[in-house]
Design a protein around this motif. Structure first.
Motif, PDB file in Angstrom:
ATOM      1  N   PRO A  54       9.944  -0.896  36.616  1.00 11.91           N
ATOM      2  CA  PRO A  54      10.902  -0.064  35.868  1.00 11.91           C
ATOM      3  C   PRO A  54      11.697   0.879  36.767  1.00 11.91           C
ATOM      4  O   PRO A  54      11.195   1.368  37.775  1.00 11.91           O
ATOM      5  N   GLU A  55      12.935   1.141  36.366  1.00 10.69           N
ATOM      6  CA  GLU A  55      13.813   2.025  37.123  1.00 10.69           C
ATOM      7  C   GLU A  55      14.162   3.296  36.352  1.00 10.69           C
ATOM      8  O   GLU A  55      14.596   4.287  36.951  1.00 10.69           O
ATOM      9  N   VAL A  56      14.030   3.269  35.042  1.00  6.62           N
ATOM     10  CA  VAL A  56      14.317   4.443  34.220  1.00  6.62           C
ATOM     11  C   VAL A  56      13.125   4.703  33.302  1.00  6.62           C
ATOM     12  O   VAL A  56      12.677   3.817  32.578  1.00  6.62           O
ATOM     13  N   MET A  57      12.623   5.933  33.344  1.00 12.86           N
ATOM     14  CA  MET A  57      11.527   6.349  32.466  1.00 12.86           C
ATOM     15  C   MET A  57      12.095   7.240  31.364  1.00 12.86           C
ATOM     16  O   MET A  57      12.874   8.149  31.636  1.00 12.86           O
ATOM     17  N   VAL A  58      11.692   6.973  30.129  1.00 11.92           N
ATOM     18  CA  VAL A  58      12.068   7.821  29.003  1.00 11.92           C
ATOM     19  C   VAL A  58      10.786   8.436  28.446  1.00 11.92           C
ATOM     20  O   VAL A  58       9.885   7.711  28.016  1.00 11.92           O
ATOM     21  N   ILE A  59      10.716   9.765  28.473  1.00 12.94           N
ATOM     22  CA  ILE A  59       9.557  10.475  27.933  1.00 12.94           C
ATOM     23  C   ILE A  59       9.958  11.063  26.585  1.00 12.94           C
ATOM     24  O   ILE A  59      10.924  11.819  26.492  1.00 12.94           O
ATOM     25  N   PHE A  60       9.220  10.719  25.552  1.00 12.52           N
ATOM     26  CA  PHE A  60       9.535  11.171  24.201  1.00 12.52           C
ATOM     27  C   PHE A  60       8.858  12.515  23.928  1.00 12.52           C
ATOM     28  O   PHE A  60       7.671  12.694  24.178  1.00 12.52           O
ATOM     29  N   GLY A  61       9.655  13.427  23.387  1.00 16.52           N
ATOM     30  CA  GLY A  61       9.193  14.786  23.194  1.00 16.52           C
ATOM     31  C   GLY A  61       8.221  14.967  22.050  1.00 16.52           C
ATOM     32  O   GLY A  61       7.995  14.071  21.220  1.00 16.52           O
ATOM     33  N   CYS A  62       7.642  16.140  22.016  1.00 17.49           N
ATOM     34  CA  CYS A  62       6.716  16.545  20.965  1.00 17.49           C
ATOM     35  C   CYS A  62       6.793  18.071  20.892  1.00 17.49           C
ATOM     36  O   CYS A  62       7.511  18.706  21.664  1.00 17.49           O
ATOM     37  N   SER A 105      14.238  23.761  23.820  1.00 14.62           N
ATOM     38  CA  SER A 105      14.240  22.343  23.459  1.00 14.62           C
ATOM     39  C   SER A 105      13.058  21.634  24.124  1.00 14.62           C
ATOM     40  O   SER A 105      12.553  22.066  25.165  1.00 14.62           O
ATOM     41  N   GLU A 106      12.630  20.562  23.500  1.00 13.82           N
ATOM     42  CA  GLU A 106      11.538  19.782  24.079  1.00 13.82           C
ATOM     43  C   GLU A 106      11.937  19.215  25.431  1.00 13.82           C
ATOM     44  O   GLU A 106      11.123  19.144  26.355  1.00 13.82           O
ATOM     45  N   ALA A 107      13.213  18.824  25.558  1.00 16.99           N
ATOM     46  CA  ALA A 107      13.694  18.299  26.834  1.00 16.99           C
ATOM     47  C   ALA A 107      13.599  19.356  27.933  1.00 16.99           C
ATOM     48  O   ALA A 107      13.167  19.072  29.060  1.00 16.99           O
ATOM     49  N   GLN A 108      14.008  20.582  27.628  1.00 14.89           N
ATOM     50  CA  GLN A 108      13.948  21.649  28.631  1.00 14.89           C
ATOM     51  C   GLN A 108      12.511  21.956  29.017  1.00 14.89           C
ATOM     52  O   GLN A 108      12.192  22.167  30.202  1.00 14.89           O
ATOM     53  N   CYS A 109      11.628  21.987  28.033  1.00 13.68           N
ATOM     54  CA  CYS A 109      10.210  22.229  28.309  1.00 13.68           C
ATOM     55  C   CYS A 109       9.641  21.151  29.216  1.00 13.68           C
ATOM     56  O   CYS A 109       8.904  21.444  30.168  1.00 13.68           O
ATOM     57  N   MET A 110      10.002  19.905  28.943  1.00 13.14           N
ATOM     58  CA  MET A 110       9.511  18.805  29.781  1.00 13.14           C
ATOM     59  C   MET A 110      10.083  18.885  31.184  1.00 13.14           C
ATOM     60  O   MET A 110       9.373  18.642  32.175  1.00 13.14           O
ATOM     61  N   TYR A 111      11.363  19.222  31.279  1.00 12.72           N
ATOM     62  CA  TYR A 111      11.991  19.391  32.600  1.00 12.72           C
ATOM     63  C   TYR A 111      11.250  20.458  33.406  1.00 12.72           C
ATOM     64  O   TYR A 111      10.919  20.252  34.584  1.00 12.72           O
ATOM     65  N   ASP A 112      10.995  21.586  32.789  1.00 12.44           N
ATOM     66  CA  ASP A 112      10.314  22.682  33.478  1.00 12.44           C
ATOM     67  C   ASP A 112       8.919  22.269  33.943  1.00 12.44           C
ATOM     68  O   ASP A 112       8.504  22.564  35.070  1.00 12.44           O
ATOM     69  N   TYR A 113       8.192  21.590  33.078  1.00 16.11           N
ATOM     70  CA  TYR A 113       6.824  21.182  33.407  1.00 16.11           C
ATOM     71  C   TYR A 113       6.815  20.177  34.557  1.00 16.11           C
ATOM     72  O   TYR A 113       6.006  20.287  35.496  1.00 16.11           O
TER      73      TYR A 113
END
Length: 213
Positions: A54-62, A105-113
Motif C-alpha cells: 500500500p502507498e496511501v493509508m486512511v485512518i478512520f476517526g473516532c 476535529s478527529e483529524a487534527q487529534c490524529m495528526y497531533d498524536y
C-alpha cells in the motif's frame, strides 16, 4: 349396586399457543437468525489483510475526548503507528470532522498524536469535514481528485476490527476503477465499547447498506 362410569382417554397434545403468539415467536426467531448472519459478516470482515504494498493509508476517526483520543481512537492510531514504523514513506490520510462534543476535529487529534509519536507531518493529509463513515470515504476520494493526495490505487484502511466490513462495503460503492485494498484491524481494548459495538454494528451495517448511497 353402583355404576362406574368409563371416562374417555384424551392424549396430551401439548400446550397450545394462540396464533398471535406463533407469529411473534416466528418473528423473534427470524430476527435472531438475521442478526446472527449480520454479526458473522461483521466478525468475518474484521481482520488485517495486506496486499500489493500500500502507498496511501486512511485512518478512520473516532471520538475525541477533552484530554485527547478516546480509547477506541488510540487503538486505531497505535495500530497505524506499528505499520508506519516499517513503512515510513506511506502517505497518511486522517479522516474525521469535529463533533459538537469534541474539542478539536478527529483529524487534527490524529495528526497531533501521530506527529508526537514520530510520524512526519508532511506525510499526513487532514480530511476534517466528515461526520460519518460514508462522508469519510467520499471526502477522501475528493482529496484524491483534487490532487491533495497523490493518485494511487494501493490503499490500506485502518479502523477498529468491527468497523472494517462496513468500510469495505461503502468503499466499493464509492470508488470506481482498479485499486487494491488492504486493511489493518485495530483491536478494541475497551471492553464496554466492544460489547456495545457487538450489538450496534450489525444494525449500522444495515443502515449503511440501505441509506448510504
Amino acid at each position: 349396586m353402583s355404576v362406574i362410569q368409563k371416562r374417555e382417554f384424551h392424549p396430551y397434545k401439548g400446550r397450545r399457543f394462540p396464533s398471535w403468539g406463533k407469529v411473534l415467536l416466528a418473528l423473534v426467531l427470524a430476527g435472531a437468525v438475521a442478526f446472527g448472519v449480520l454479526e458473522a459478516l461483521v466478525l468475518g470482515g474484521g481482520r488485517t489483510q495486506i496486499v500489493n504494498e500500500p502507498e496511501v493509508m486512511v485512518i478512520f476517526g473516532c471520538q475525541v475526548k477533552p484530554w485527547g483520543p478516546s480509547i477506541l481512537l488510540q487503538d486505531r492510531l497505535d495500530t497505524a503507528l506499528d505499520y508506519l514504523e516499517d513503512h515510513p514513506d506511506v502517505t497518511v490520510v486522517v479522516a474525521g470532522g469535529k463533533g459538537n462534543d469534541e474539542p478539536v476535529s478527529e483529524a487534527q487529534c490524529m495528526y497531533d498524536y501521530l506527529t508526537e509519536h514520530g510520524v512526519d507531518g508532511d506525510k499526513i493529509v487532514l480530511e476534517d469535514a466528515s461526520r460519518n463513515t460514508w462522508q469519510n470515504i467520499n471526502n477522501t476520494l475528493a482529496l484524491m481528485q483534487a490532487g491533495e493526495v497523490e493518485g494511487t490505487g494501493k490503499f490500506i484502511l485502518v479502523s477498529s476490527d468491527f468497523h472494517l466490513t462496513r468500510i469495505k462495503m461503502l468503499w466499493g460503492r464509492t470508488w470506481e476503477g482498479t485499486y487494491s485494498l488492504s486493511t489493518l484491524a485495530a483491536p478494541v481494548s475497551h471492553f464496554p465499547s466492544r460489547l456495545k459495538m457487538f450489538f450496534r454494528e450489525p444494525l449500522a451495517l444495515v443502515k449503511s447498506f440501505v441509506f448510504d448511497r
